[in-house]
Design a protein around this motif. Structure first.
Motif: not given
Length: 341
Positions: A65-70, A74-77, A98-104, A126-131
């Motif tokens: 019953q959990t999803y992960g968000l990468i 997170i400081s980006n509005p 569950l929030l996972a902030d990769s900090g770029d 999922y949103t990646s820091v690059d391509r």
């Protein structure tokens, strides 16, 4: 020596009922429990200090019953607005996000993905820091996942046509009569940078305008990035307008302009991408591309819940929210005006 863990049998013994009845109270079903019995169970839970074993429940039910968000930062509005909408939608479906902030940081992103997979989350957003997202790792785990932007792979994703959106934002400046238009874009190794830069080029070329390569300023999607890029821009021949490819860059750009005694739109008009509520309350208010965040979040959660392993891509309409920074509203003061695609 650790104290022995309190079990449902202990609660049942204290309440004078069966373990099944305790389960019905803890899980709020599937069978009803008489109010008096329910209260005895709740009192026994409080007295014994019982805590439900989520891991055991997950093993029994096959779901955590959990999803992960990468996300990159997170400081980006825009990303924080998306995270908020996803959290709200997930909670309405009985899931915890569950929030996972990769900090770029690409290496940190990998570690966070492995951590969430180890926790056996029911799905990833999922949103990646690059391509170069870690698609193969997630696919190998069999975990459902939805990308929150475009990738050049056959995977499930929610997105807007960022090239078309950048075209419309730039075209709006051209409609104002601006010919010398600069762009402050993101890092060149990011796919969305390519889309937004190409949209700017498309609009300039369609209008028959000269593209000045010296007015392409690549930087991070941050306030300091926009500030530094604008400082460089202001050292040479000034453009009439600038397209900032995210909201934070626009804020940094406006700061650099103000320090030099310039303002938007009086000296340099400005439009930006991925605006949030912050754009409306900035002075001047920003003309910006807006994405339908709530609708996108709703669809992303639905895609995880209805996962069948087949790649599904859903594209959403964007809108150009008109503010003061482009030169509009000299007569019309309605900040709610939008141009939709």
């Amino acid at each position: 020596m650790q104290p022995q863990r309190v079990t449902r049998s202990d609660v049942a013994r204290e309440a004078g009922t069966s373990v099944a009845v305790v389960s019905y109270v803890v899980n709020n079903g599937p069978r009803p429990v008489a109010p008096a019995t329910r209260q005895r169970v709740l009192d026994a839970i409080k007295k014994t200090g019982y805590r439900p074993n989520g891991i055991a429940r997950a093993l029994a039910s096959g779901t955590t019953q959990t999803y992960g968000l990468i996300i990159p930062n997170i400081s980006n509005p825009f990303l924080s607005s998306m995270a908020h909408a996803l959290q709200r939608e997930a909670f309405s479906k009985g899931q915890v996000l569950l929030l996972a902030d990769s900090g770029d940081d690409r290496q940190r992103e990998l570690e966070l993905i492995n951590n969430l997979l180890h926790r056996q989350v029911d799905g990833l957003l999922y949103t990646s820091v690059d391509r170069h997202p870690y698609i193969e790792l997630i696919q190998a785990s069999g975990t459902p996942f939805v990308m929150l932007d475009r990738v050049d792979l056959p995977v499930s994703a929610i997105l807007v046509d960022e090239r078309a959106a950048a075209f419309q934002a730039t075209h709006h400046l051209i409609e104002h009569g601006y010919h010398d238009i600069a762009i402050i874009c993101g890092p060149m190794d990011m796919l969305n940078t390519s889309d937004r830069l190409n949209g700017w080029r498309d609009a300039m070329q369609q209008a028959g305008l000269k593209i000045n390569e010296e007015w392409i300023f690549s930087t991070s999607y941050t306030r300091p990035g926009g500030y530094a890029a604008a400082q460089n821009m202001l050292q040479g021949r000034l453009p009439q307008a600038v397209f900032c490819t995210n909201e934070l860059q626009a804020f940094g750009c406006l700061r650099a302009m103000a320090e030099r005694g310039f303002s938007a739109p009086k000296d340099i008009a400005l439009v930006c991408f991925n605006g949030t509520i912050e754009s409306e309350f900035n002075v001047p208010s920003l003309t910006t591309v807006r994405q339908p965040i709530d609708l996108m979040a709703k669809n992303a959660i639905e895609m995880l819940q209805n996962w069948n392993g087949e790649p599904t891509c859903r594209e959403f309409a964007f809108s150009l929210q008109i503010g003061e920074s482009c030169g509009c509203h000299s007569d019309n003061k309605d900040p709610s005006l939008t141009i939709k695609r």
